[in-house]
Write a protein that holds these residues in place. Structure first.
Motif, PDB file in Angstrom:
ATOM      1  N   VAL A   1       7.095   4.930  16.800  1.00 11.12           N
ATOM      2  CA  VAL A   1       7.077   6.391  16.621  1.00 11.12           C
ATOM      3  C   VAL A   1       5.810   6.977  17.241  1.00 11.12           C
ATOM      4  N   ASP A   2       5.947   8.172  17.777  1.00 10.82           N
ATOM      5  CA  ASP A   2       4.829   8.898  18.369  1.00 10.82           C
ATOM      6  C   ASP A   2       4.646  10.192  17.587  1.00 10.82           C
ATOM      7  N   LEU A   3       3.784  10.148  16.569  1.00 14.30           N
ATOM      8  CA  LEU A   3       3.542  11.280  15.686  1.00 14.30           C
ATOM      9  C   LEU A   3       2.050  11.492  15.531  1.00 14.30           C
ATOM     10  N   PRO A   4       1.628  12.678  15.098  1.00 13.68           N
ATOM     11  CA  PRO A   4       0.204  12.885  14.796  1.00 13.68           C
ATOM     12  C   PRO A   4      -0.254  11.913  13.697  1.00 13.68           C
ATOM     13  N   GLU A   5      -1.531  11.574  13.703  1.00 16.77           N
ATOM     14  CA  GLU A   5      -2.063  10.579  12.769  1.00 16.77           C
ATOM     15  C   GLU A   5      -1.781  10.911  11.301  1.00 16.77           C
ATOM     16  N   PRO A   6      -1.945  12.173  10.855  1.00 17.53           N
ATOM     17  CA  PRO A   6      -1.644  12.465   9.435  1.00 17.53           C
ATOM     18  C   PRO A   6      -0.201  12.152   9.059  1.00 17.53           C
ATOM     19  N   ARG A   7       0.744  12.430   9.980  1.00 14.49           N
ATOM     20  CA  ARG A   7       2.145  12.146   9.680  1.00 14.49           C
ATOM     21  C   ARG A   7       2.412  10.644   9.706  1.00 14.49           C
ATOM     22  N   LYS A   8       1.738   9.911  10.577  1.00 15.22           N
ATOM     23  CA  LYS A   8       1.876   8.451  10.569  1.00 15.22           C
ATOM     24  C   LYS A   8       1.417   7.870   9.241  1.00 15.22           C
ATOM     25  N   LYS A   9       0.322   8.412   8.704  1.00 15.98           N
ATOM     26  CA  LYS A   9      -0.188   7.923   7.420  1.00 15.98           C
ATOM     27  C   LYS A   9       0.812   8.209   6.300  1.00 15.98           C
ATOM     28  N   ARG A  10       1.391   9.410   6.316  1.00 12.80           N
ATOM     29  CA  ARG A  10       2.390   9.741   5.288  1.00 12.80           C
ATOM     30  C   ARG A  10       3.624   8.858   5.438  1.00 12.80           C
ATOM     31  N   LEU A  11       3.995   8.554   6.682  1.00 14.90           N
ATOM     32  CA  LEU A  11       5.156   7.701   6.936  1.00 14.90           C
ATOM     33  C   LEU A  11       4.886   6.283   6.430  1.00 14.90           C
ATOM     34  N   ALA A  12       3.672   5.779   6.646  1.00 17.62           N
ATOM     35  CA  ALA A  12       3.301   4.456   6.142  1.00 17.62           C
ATOM     36  C   ALA A  12       3.377   4.421   4.628  1.00 17.62           C
ATOM     37  N   THR A  13       2.887   5.477   3.988  1.00 15.89           N
ATOM     38  CA  THR A  13       2.940   5.560   2.526  1.00 15.89           C
ATOM     39  C   THR A  13       4.378   5.551   2.031  1.00 15.89           C
ATOM     40  N   LEU A  14       5.243   6.307   2.707  1.00 12.67           N
ATOM     41  CA  LEU A  14       6.648   6.371   2.310  1.00 12.67           C
ATOM     42  C   LEU A  14       7.311   4.999   2.431  1.00 12.67           C
ATOM     43  N   ALA A  15       7.062   4.289   3.537  1.00 11.91           N
ATOM     44  CA  ALA A  15       7.673   2.968   3.733  1.00 11.91           C
ATOM     45  C   ALA A  15       7.258   2.000   2.633  1.00 11.91           C
ATOM     46  N   VAL A  16       5.973   2.010   2.281  1.00  8.54           N
ATOM     47  CA  VAL A  16       5.487   1.109   1.226  1.00  8.54           C
ATOM     48  C   VAL A  16       6.079   1.494  -0.124  1.00  8.54           C
ATOM     49  N   GLN A  17       6.159   2.786  -0.417  1.00  6.49           N
ATOM     50  CA  GLN A  17       6.733   3.225  -1.689  1.00  6.49           C
ATOM     51  C   GLN A  17       8.198   2.830  -1.804  1.00  6.49           C
ATOM     52  N   VAL A  18       8.931   2.913  -0.683  1.00  2.14           N
ATOM     53  CA  VAL A  18      10.345   2.523  -0.689  1.00  2.14           C
ATOM     54  C   VAL A  18      10.494   1.051  -1.086  1.00  2.14           C
TER      55      VAL A  18
ATOM     56  N   SER B   1      14.199   9.526  -6.230  1.00  2.41           N
ATOM     57  CA  SER B   1      12.975   8.856  -6.663  1.00  2.41           C
ATOM     58  C   SER B   1      11.907   9.899  -6.944  1.00  2.41           C
ATOM     59  N   ARG B   2      10.995   9.580  -7.832  1.00  4.20           N
ATOM     60  CA  ARG B   2       9.871  10.474  -8.083  1.00  4.20           C
ATOM     61  C   ARG B   2       8.837  10.398  -6.971  1.00  4.20           C
ATOM     62  N   PHE B   3       9.000   9.432  -6.039  1.00  2.00           N
ATOM     63  CA  PHE B   3       8.001   9.230  -4.991  1.00  2.00           C
ATOM     64  C   PHE B   3       8.381   9.910  -3.672  1.00  2.00           C
ATOM     65  N   TRP B   4       9.626  10.356  -3.528  1.00  3.26           N
ATOM     66  CA  TRP B   4      10.015  11.060  -2.306  1.00  3.26           C
ATOM     67  C   TRP B   4      11.125  12.073  -2.623  1.00  3.26           C
ATOM     68  N   LYS B   5      11.375  12.956  -1.670  1.00  4.34           N
ATOM     69  CA  LYS B   5      12.345  14.036  -1.859  1.00  4.34           C
ATOM     70  C   LYS B   5      13.761  13.518  -1.627  1.00  4.34           C
TER      71      LYS B   5
ATOM     72  N   MET C   1       8.159  -0.941  -2.618  1.00  2.90           N
ATOM     73  CA  MET C   1       7.608  -1.227  -3.940  1.00  2.90           C
ATOM     74  C   MET C   1       8.538  -0.740  -5.049  1.00  2.90           C
ATOM     75  N   GLN C   2       9.220   0.383  -4.847  1.00  2.00           N
ATOM     76  CA  GLN C   2      10.174   0.824  -5.861  1.00  2.00           C
ATOM     77  C   GLN C   2      11.296  -0.191  -6.015  1.00  2.00           C
ATOM     78  N   GLN C   3      11.797  -0.696  -4.891  1.00  2.00           N
ATOM     79  CA  GLN C   3      12.880  -1.678  -4.966  1.00  2.00           C
ATOM     80  C   GLN C   3      12.471  -2.897  -5.784  1.00  2.00           C
ATOM     81  N   ILE C   4      11.244  -3.372  -5.574  1.00  2.20           N
ATOM     82  CA  ILE C   4      10.799  -4.594  -6.240  1.00  2.20           C
ATOM     83  C   ILE C   4      10.465  -4.344  -7.704  1.00  2.20           C
ATOM     84  N   TYR C   5       9.653  -3.313  -7.954  1.00  8.50           N
ATOM     85  CA  TYR C   5       9.071  -3.151  -9.291  1.00  8.50           C
ATOM     86  C   TYR C   5       9.850  -2.223 -10.212  1.00  8.50           C
ATOM     87  N   LEU C   6      10.753  -1.409  -9.678  1.00 10.95           N
ATOM     88  CA  LEU C   6      11.520  -0.516 -10.535  1.00 10.95           C
ATOM     89  C   LEU C   6      13.008  -0.838 -10.518  1.00 10.95           C
ATOM     90  N   ASP C   7      13.556  -1.144  -9.322  1.00  8.62           N
ATOM     91  CA  ASP C   7      14.997  -1.394  -9.216  1.00  8.62           C
ATOM     92  C   ASP C   7      15.374  -2.854  -9.431  1.00  8.62           C
TER      93      ASP C   7
END
Length: 566
Positions: free
Chosen positions: A265-282, A229-233, A284-290
């Motif tokens: 999960v017990d992670l620093p706040e910046p990583r939690k935010k990135r994790l939340a973004t990744l979950a939503v992108q996963v 995906s263009r949204f994650w590695k 949204m890609q399924q719905i709107y692209l796949d």
């Protein structure tokens, strides 16, 4: 005395409530259902089937009563309640919140009852292929339970095994449920909820959950879609591998993935935010692209499997998925565009195209309702906009205006609600709309410049070709009917033949123009396909060049003809 009265009432009900049962087991099940419903006091049901009962206004049981009825009726009806909890277009939030509490958790069957399923499907060889299988289930539901095992190659697997005899129980209950739906479809209650259609949708969904081959195919499809995906590695989103040698329609063997639920999960706040973004992108890609999405992404199905160097997610349990056709995906894109950019007309049109109704609707009133709704939400800061709440409120409008929505829309809203809930647990100020916007914009770009554009162009060229061959004949028939006054218009003019000749010339030129455009478009499409496939046959290249040259030639002819007088 109360018991005797209750038995008499049930017998009376059964004599009136004549359902078309195909078996003695189904007839007995009908009696059980009637007894449970009457005992829980659904007065509308009672008034429909008992002679001399006072007629009641069409209405569902109260939310807690409906929940209790479904629990008492067993696993099939618990599953029905879970399906209804995904339909905010049918039920109000009070019902949805109560039905969401229905769980499949039931005591696991002992190994002595489960092992024969393995022996029946695999034979005795499974004992030599598995080093161990833990006899105590690690999870159990109303349809199946999961055991952990180790293959002889030391690979740990999760073995999902269907409960013995569950398919027969479900098919019997579905037969009775469809009879109930047909019975109630005769009045306003049934018409308002389209009960036969809902029963058919439920049958497809539940029997699909009992087909583990289908779940295995869904798992592999999801794995393929999310691999890149263009949204994650690459490798950042994982779906379990399917072991096809040890999978049947009743047994599903998957790679064992160890992880932590996202809400734990017990992670620093910046990583939690990135994790939340990744979950939503996963999601949204399924719905709107796949156009193929996991319809139950709750925290138990989303696992964190990252380490110190990279955040990674695993998506489990593909028993409930949904597919979206291109038209619905396009409308859902428009719907989200209308919501994100506060365009009530776009939202109204999207809802109208998604739904259907047997009654006249006031589109102006619906647009006004959406306008008020969007204004109410957009007075808040962007980080405080709850998209799931907004979508649920949006579905209240068609529900109150007798517009029925397809079941996929309920799953869409439910999926958005689940992943938004996960994201806000990780980041209370998660800006869902901002994170979703790039995915929707990518869907728009694909619609305008991607493969869907070429598909639309092919369909348009076919339509233009058909129009080219049919238009002159249809125009001639129209003129003939006008001349004979068959259309209620009496035309008369001098130099009629000259007029007809002029019109015929004009129509011929229009036909040539349409044909030239069709040739140019078809040739361009073939050239585009050739660019993506260097191994295509030479004949296709010749045909594409021929179409382009003929299109250019015809267009030149039309231009020269237009420069000359008629």
């Amino acid at each position: 005395m109360v018991f005797v009265s209750q038995v008499t009432e049930v017998n009376q009900a059964l004599s009136m409530f004549l359902l078309a049962a195909k078996s003695a087991a189904a007839s007995q099940r009908q009696a059980e259902i009637v007894e449970v419903i009457l005992r829980n006091g659904w007065n509308y049901f009672r008034s429909r089937i008992i002679k001399d009962a006072q007629p009641e206004q069409p209405a569902l049981p109260l939310p807690h009563v409906l929940r209790q009825i479904l629990i008492e009726l067993g696993p099939t009806f618990v599953k029905l309640g879970q399906l209804l909890s995904t339909r905010p277009d049918l039920l109000s939030p009070e019902y949805i919140s109560v039905l969401e509490t229905l769980q499949n958790n039931v005591p696991a069957l002992p190994w002595s009852e489960i092992e024969p399923v393995l022996q029946n499907d695999f034979g005795e060889s499974f004992q030599s292929e598995f080093l161990t299988i833990e006899p105590v289930a690690i999870a159990a539901g109303s349809l199946a339970q999961v055991h952990r095992g180790i293959l002889k190659n030391r690979q740990t697997v999760a073995i999902k095994i269907q409960r013995p005899g569950i398919r027969e129980i479900v098919e019997r209950d579905l037969e009775v449920l469809e009879s109930l739906a047909n019975w109630f479809s005769r009045d306003k209650f049934g018409q308002a909820y389209d009960l036969p259609g809902l029963a058919e949708e439920f049958r497809y969904s539940l029997l699909g959950e009992l087909d583990f081959y289908r779940e295995a195919r869904n798992t592999e499809q999801l794995c393929q879609n999310l691999r890149n995906s263009r949204f994650w590695k690459p490798g950042q989103v994982v779906v379990p591998k399917v072991y096809w040698n040890w999978t049947t329609d009743r047994i599903l063997t998957l790679e064992w993935i160890e992880g932590i639920k996202l809400n734990q999960v017990d992670l620093p706040e910046p990583r939690k935010k990135r994790l939340a973004t990744l979950a939503v992108q996963v999601v949204m890609q399924q719905i709107y692209l796949d156009r193929f999405f996991h319809a139950d992404p709750h925290p138990g199905n989303f696992l964190y499997i990252g380490d110190e160097t990279q955040d990674r997610l695993a998506l489990l349990d593909c028993g409930m998925v949904a597919m979206i056709d291109p038209r619905t995906q396009s409308i859902l894109t428009d719907l989200l565009i209308g919501i994100v950019y506060e365009r009530p007309k776009i939202v109204t049109q999207a809802i109208r195209e998604l739904g259907f109704t047997r009654l006249e609707v006031d589109l102006r009133a619906i647009e006004s309702a959406f306008d008020r709704l969007l204004r109410r939400f957009y007075t808040r800061p962007l980080t405080e906009i709850n998209l799931a709440e907004l979508l649920n409120e949006a579905l209240k409008v068609p529900r109150e205006n007798n517009i029925q929505m397809p079941g996929t829309i309920g799953l869409f809203v439910k999926t958005i609600a689940n992943v938004e809930g996960i994201a806000r647990q990780l980041d209370p100020l998660f800006p869902f709309v901002e994170v979703a916007r790039p995915v929707v914009e990518q869907a728009i770009r694909l619609r305008l410049f991607g493969t869907e554009l070429w598909q639309d162009a092919v369909q348009s060229s076919l339509y233009l070709s058909r129009l080219t061959t049919q238009f002159p004949q249809r125009f001639e028939v129209l003129l003939d009917r006008l001349e004979r006054s068959e259309l209620g218009i009496n035309l008369g003019w001098r130099l009629e033949q000259e007029f007809l000749h002029t019109q015929q010339q004009g129509m011929n030129r229009l036909s040539l123009a349409i044909l030239s455009m069709g040739s140019l478009v078809s040739g361009a499409i073939l050239q585009q396909l050739l660019g993506h496939d260097p191994l295509s046959p030479p004949l296709i290249e010749i045909v594409s060049q021929g179409l382009l040259l003929s299109g250019i030639g015809l267009m030149s002819w039309v231009i020269i003809a237009l420069l000359r007088p008629f």
